[in-house]
Design an enzyme around this catalytic site. Structure first.
Site, PDB file in Angstrom:
ATOM      1  N   HIS A 195       0.919  -1.174  -0.049  1.00 38.80           N
ATOM      2  CA  HIS A 195       0.047  -0.102  -0.218  1.00 38.80           C
ATOM      3  C   HIS A 195       0.806   1.309   0.113  1.00 38.80           C
ATOM      4  CE1 HIS A 195       0.849   0.858   4.348  1.00 38.80           C
ATOM      5  NE2 HIS A 195       0.599  -0.517   4.464  1.00 38.80           N
ATOM      6  N   CYS A 211       3.353  -5.021   6.454  1.00 41.37           N
ATOM      7  CA  CYS A 211       3.201  -4.810   5.224  1.00 41.37           C
ATOM      8  C   CYS A 211       4.159  -4.111   4.532  1.00 41.37           C
ATOM      9  CB  CYS A 211       2.032  -3.644   5.126  1.00 41.37           C
ATOM     10  SG  CYS A 211       0.328  -4.593   5.611  1.00 41.37           S
TER      11      CYS A 211
END
Length: 239
Positions: A195, A211
């Site tokens: 992201h 992440c």
């Protein structure tokens, strides 16, 4: 700042990735195998898909998955092999790297020319298209306590966070992998993602809960071309 999450928690509707846009960045020739240059994506064509331990209707069911998914995204798999009307796929479940067999008649197969590699040692993401490097950019990864898991994964969903200036940036891809140190996070089950970020200065460092962070400008380019099911291979010093 927290980054490991169930990406549906970002809010907002799932986004349908496009795959017919122009390539990103300069072209650099590289030597890749046919498997590395191309992959096959299986998209569910039935409301529920059963994955079994073997290509046999009498075999044990590993998992029963809904299509579309809870977030509204289509249920997709990365194909490993095919045999006698069955398809072996990588599953978006714990433990990471789980595989199973689904009926070939229950999915639609498409060829995918894109592939992502993330090197946690160098904090670099490389995008390949048909064996050619299209983009190489810096990323931020997990910390020592919450490392980004290594292995073979794929893109499972694309979401648009309600606040593009927030910690998840303008877009967030969900991956088929999970944190190996967090069983739950922020109300979710610890799915890792790819992201954007509102802290571009963090790129190149170990700061997340697992992440992979990208510059917003980068993920804005990726969503123009990457279909769900795109392979994401994460390597590092211990891989």
């Amino acid at each position: 700042m927290a980054t490991a999450m169930v990406l549906a928690g970002c809010g907002g509707p799932p986004v349908d990735p496009l795959s017919d846009r122009s390539p990103v960045g300069p072209t650099v020739e590289v030597e890749l195998t046919e498997r590395e240059a191309y992959s096959t994506v299986a998209t569910a064509s039935l409301p529920r898909i059963e994955a079994r331990v073997a290509p046999d209707l009498d075999a044990e069911v590993i998992v029963d998955l809904a299509h579309p998914t809870e977030s509204g995204a289509p249920l997709v798999f990365q194909v490993i092999s095919e045999r006698d009307g069955w398809v072996e796929v990588l599953l978006p479940v714990r433990p990471n790297g789980s595989t199973g067999w689904v009926l070939g008649s229950a999915v639609e197969l498409t060829r995918n020319q894109y592939r992502i590699e993330v090197d946690t040692g160098t904090h670099r993401l490389t995008l390949f298209e048909r064996g050619r490097v299209r983009m190489e950019v810096p990323v931020a990864i997990g910390t020592g306590a919450t490392p980004t898991p290594l292995g073979e994964f794929y893109l499972t969903e694309l979401l648009q966070p309600p606040d593009p200036t927030g910690p998840y940036g303008t877009y967030a891809y969900g991956l088929s992998g999970y944190s190996e140190t967090l069983q739950s996070f922020n109300g979710g089950d610890g799915v890792i993602g790819l992201h954007g970020t509102n802290e571009p200065s963090s790129l190149g460092s170990d700061v997340s809960h697992g992440c992979v962070r990208l510059a917003n400008e980068t993920i804005n380019e990726l969503v123009k071309i990457l279909p769900l099911g795109t392979p994401v291979v994460i390597t590092g010093p211990s891989s």
